[in-house]
Design a protein around this motif. Sequence first.
Motif, PDB file in Angstrom:
ATOM      1  N   ALA A 265       0.838  -1.205   0.000  1.00 26.71           N
ATOM      2  CA  ALA A 265       0.000   0.000   0.000  1.00 26.71           C
ATOM      3  C   ALA A 265       0.869   1.249   0.000  1.00 26.71           C
ATOM      4  CB  ALA A 265      -0.923  -0.007   1.213  1.00 26.71           C
ATOM      5  N   TYR A 266       1.939   1.226   0.791  1.00 19.38           N
ATOM      6  CA  TYR A 266       2.840   2.382   0.826  1.00 19.38           C
ATOM      7  C   TYR A 266       3.652   2.503  -0.461  1.00 19.38           C
ATOM      8  CZ  TYR A 266       2.069   4.359   5.436  1.00 19.38           C
ATOM      9  OH  TYR A 266       1.510   5.020   6.493  1.00 19.38           O
ATOM     10  N   VAL A 267       4.028   1.381  -1.053  1.00 19.60           N
ATOM     11  CA  VAL A 267       4.710   1.427  -2.348  1.00 19.60           C
ATOM     12  C   VAL A 267       3.821   2.122  -3.381  1.00 19.60           C
ATOM     13  CG1 VAL A 267       5.498   0.017  -4.294  1.00 19.60           C
ATOM     14  CG2 VAL A 267       6.187  -0.581  -1.971  1.00 19.60           C
ATOM     15  N   LEU A 268       2.526   1.768  -3.402  1.00 16.83           N
ATOM     16  CA  LEU A 268       1.590   2.352  -4.355  1.00 16.83           C
ATOM     17  C   LEU A 268       1.430   3.848  -4.138  1.00 16.83           C
ATOM     18  CD1 LEU A 268      -0.534   2.035  -6.605  1.00 16.83           C
ATOM     19  CD2 LEU A 268      -2.224   1.583  -4.798  1.00 16.83           C
ATOM     20  N   TRP A 269       1.116   4.242  -2.913  1.00 14.55           N
ATOM     21  CA  TRP A 269       0.877   5.665  -2.676  1.00 14.55           C
ATOM     22  C   TRP A 269       2.150   6.480  -2.890  1.00 14.55           C
ATOM     23  CZ3 TRP A 269      -1.628   9.750  -3.120  1.00 14.55           C
ATOM     24  CH2 TRP A 269      -1.160  10.939  -2.547  1.00 14.55           C
ATOM     25  N   ASN A 270       3.283   5.999  -2.409  1.00 14.43           N
ATOM     26  CA  ASN A 270       4.521   6.750  -2.565  1.00 14.43           C
ATOM     27  C   ASN A 270       4.856   6.940  -4.045  1.00 14.43           C
ATOM     28  OD1 ASN A 270       6.503   8.046  -0.876  1.00 14.43           O
ATOM     29  ND2 ASN A 270       8.001   6.556  -1.601  1.00 14.43           N
ATOM     30  N   GLY A 271       4.569   5.911  -4.861  1.00 12.89           N
ATOM     31  CA  GLY A 271       4.763   6.047  -6.298  1.00 12.89           C
ATOM     32  C   GLY A 271       3.838   7.095  -6.891  1.00 12.89           C
ATOM     33  N   ILE A 272       2.581   7.106  -6.448  1.00 12.38           N
ATOM     34  CA  ILE A 272       1.621   8.108  -6.919  1.00 12.38           C
ATOM     35  C   ILE A 272       2.115   9.510  -6.584  1.00 12.38           C
ATOM     36  CG2 ILE A 272      -0.696   9.053  -6.508  1.00 12.38           C
ATOM     37  CD1 ILE A 272      -1.682   6.171  -6.153  1.00 12.38           C
ATOM     38  N   TYR A 273       2.559   9.690  -5.355  1.00 14.03           N
ATOM     39  CA  TYR A 273       2.975  11.023  -4.911  1.00 14.03           C
ATOM     40  C   TYR A 273       4.182  11.527  -5.692  1.00 14.03           C
ATOM     41  CZ  TYR A 273       4.755  14.837  -2.108  1.00 14.03           C
ATOM     42  OH  TYR A 273       5.216  16.063  -1.714  1.00 14.03           O
ATOM     43  N   HIS A 274       5.240  10.725  -5.735  1.00  8.15           N
ATOM     44  CA  HIS A 274       6.475  11.196  -6.374  1.00  8.15           C
ATOM     45  C   HIS A 274       6.296  11.392  -7.879  1.00  8.15           C
ATOM     46  CE1 HIS A 274       9.546  11.267  -3.186  1.00  8.15           C
ATOM     47  NE2 HIS A 274       8.757  10.371  -2.595  1.00  8.15           N
ATOM     48  N   SER A 275       5.575  10.492  -8.527  1.00  8.54           N
ATOM     49  CA  SER A 275       5.355  10.646  -9.961  1.00  8.54           C
ATOM     50  C   SER A 275       4.505  11.874 -10.255  1.00  8.54           C
ATOM     51  CB  SER A 275       4.682   9.404 -10.529  1.00  8.54           C
ATOM     52  OG  SER A 275       4.376   9.574 -11.891  1.00  8.54           O
ATOM     53  N   GLY A 276       3.470  12.078  -9.458  1.00 10.71           N
ATOM     54  CA  GLY A 276       2.611  13.235  -9.678  1.00 10.71           C
ATOM     55  C   GLY A 276       3.370  14.538  -9.581  1.00 10.71           C
ATOM     56  N   VAL A 277       4.163  14.695  -8.542  1.00  7.95           N
ATOM     57  CA  VAL A 277       4.905  15.941  -8.352  1.00  7.95           C
ATOM     58  C   VAL A 277       6.008  16.079  -9.393  1.00  7.95           C
ATOM     59  CG1 VAL A 277       6.370  17.255  -6.775  1.00  7.95           C
ATOM     60  CG2 VAL A 277       4.387  16.021  -5.891  1.00  7.95           C
ATOM     61  N   TYR A 278       6.755  14.997  -9.611  1.00  4.31           N
ATOM     62  CA  TYR A 278       7.922  15.090 -10.500  1.00  4.31           C
ATOM     63  C   TYR A 278       7.541  15.278 -11.965  1.00  4.31           C
ATOM     64  CZ  TYR A 278      11.781  13.928 -13.442  1.00  4.31           C
ATOM     65  OH  TYR A 278      12.715  13.976 -14.438  1.00  4.31           O
ATOM     66  N   THR A 279       6.550  14.527 -12.457  1.00  2.30           N
ATOM     67  CA  THR A 279       6.211  14.555 -13.878  1.00  2.30           C
ATOM     68  C   THR A 279       5.932  15.965 -14.379  1.00  2.30           C
ATOM     69  OG1 THR A 279       5.289  12.326 -13.815  1.00  2.30           O
ATOM     70  CG2 THR A 279       4.576  13.734 -15.627  1.00  2.30           C
ATOM     71  N   TRP A 280       5.309  16.773 -13.535  1.00  2.55           N
ATOM     72  CA  TRP A 280       4.881  18.090 -13.969  1.00  2.55           C
ATOM     73  C   TRP A 280       5.791  19.208 -13.480  1.00  2.55           C
ATOM     74  CZ3 TRP A 280       1.469  17.841 -17.708  1.00  2.55           C
ATOM     75  CH2 TRP A 280       0.678  16.694 -17.804  1.00  2.55           C
ATOM     76  N   LEU A 281       6.975  18.848 -12.971  1.00  5.09           N
ATOM     77  CA  LEU A 281       7.915  19.877 -12.524  1.00  5.09           C
ATOM     78  C   LEU A 281       8.355  20.789 -13.663  1.00  5.09           C
ATOM     79  CD1 LEU A 281      10.422  18.311  -9.939  1.00  5.09           C
ATOM     80  CD2 LEU A 281       8.905  20.285  -9.616  1.00  5.09           C
ATOM     81  N   GLY A 282       8.576  20.189 -14.852  1.00  7.27           N
ATOM     82  CA  GLY A 282       8.988  21.008 -15.986  1.00  7.27           C
ATOM     83  C   GLY A 282       7.958  22.072 -16.320  1.00  7.27           C
ATOM     84  N   LEU A 283       6.672  21.676 -16.355  1.00  2.89           N
ATOM     85  CA  LEU A 283       5.609  22.633 -16.623  1.00  2.89           C
ATOM     86  C   LEU A 283       5.491  23.647 -15.487  1.00  2.89           C
ATOM     87  CD1 LEU A 283       3.294  23.430 -18.520  1.00  2.89           C
ATOM     88  CD2 LEU A 283       1.802  21.898 -17.211  1.00  2.89           C
TER      89      LEU A 283
END
Length: 419
Positions: free
Chosen positions: A238-256
């Motif tokens: 469960a923590y693997v899933l949520w932590n992946g959601i959090y980091h990907s969400g923030v990081y993916t859109w850092l450029g924008l």
Amino acid sequence: MSNRKEHLEHLPHAEAVDRTIRLKQHNRLFALLSLAAGLIFLQGYTIAPLIPRLAEVFNVPVQEIGIIVPAYMLAYALMALFYGVLSDRFGRWSVIRISLIIFVICTALTATAQTASQMVIWRLLTGLGASGVIPLTFALIGDLFPFDQRGSKLGLVFAAMEGGMAAGSAGGAILEPFIGWRSLFIGTAVVAAFVLWRLHLYGALFDTAKVEKLPTIRQIFRGYSQILSSFRGKRTYAYVLWNGIYHSGVYTWLGLYLSQRYNMDALSIGLTILGYGIPGLLLSSLIGRAVDRWGRRWLVPAGLIMAALAGIAMIFEIPPIGTTIAVLVLSLGYDLTQPLFVGIVTDLGDSNSLGQTMGLKVFVLFTGFGIGSLIFGELLRFGFGVSLAVFGGIQLISGAIAIKLFWQEVPYRLRSKSP
């Protein structure tokens, strides 16, 4: 005569010499596997900072070209479920080799994309091919090392992955104006082909097959349900899933984020997010040794909370240097969580199903990566402030709860002393 006897007594035994040679071979093997993992993360993280640029190249909205991130991540996640099972049957090396071959070919062919749709297709195929390397490297660590010695090896692999993140995040954005985005993928494919060639020298060090025949689909999913039958398994995944959601969400859109907030060009974006991956590159081995010595109960909650605070900080009007520091802290938060989750996962189930166990872990993580980028992108309709507040708030709560949930995660030698 006595001098000769004393001399012989001081000579190393054949077993000791053999162990020394084997240790050197294992170190070289894991160095190459770590480099392969780093290249996979490099090409994966090259994409996100280039989203504004690729939207211009293909003349599409950023949300449309942004689909290339979840396309790769979700395809990667899906195939990870099956690569682990295949490796338990045919051995780690056979599957890693095939996975790397597909990765090399599809990464090179990504450079041929002429439209956004073609780009999405090549990213999807690359994800389907690439997902056999990293989970099976983790499984191999579980095959060869006891639980209390896995932290340092996992640290080595994650250091390379973090180096790939840093190189992909910053290097892609910095180099693209000079050599073009197509050359980035071709160069990655060439280096990966060289790593594959060198790995052939160490094929004999890999394990043999764990099972005699492939399980049925029903047996495969029964195995996954058994992995998740314990509270420890449910909590960790469960923590693997949520932590992946959090980091990907923030990081993916850092450029924008940087483009909109500070009006940065690609070069400036690359320099600003250069810190993402640097903490792991420098500290992963140290973190791994700390885990082997003291366990995970303090480090996991700290990593979750640090990452939350980094995201929340970017809500406010801070200067670019403040964002750079926040990115460093965000990256360190990842280093204190995902590698430690991997260590726990290697201790779930039995040795005959370790490939399947690791496959499930990577499936859950990359599913989180794909979902995270999609959800954060949808929340952007309300602005970066709302998106960061929602993600950061949930992450902060998860960190506080983790203090209790991970309290028993100490090395075996300390568990008998725990209350």
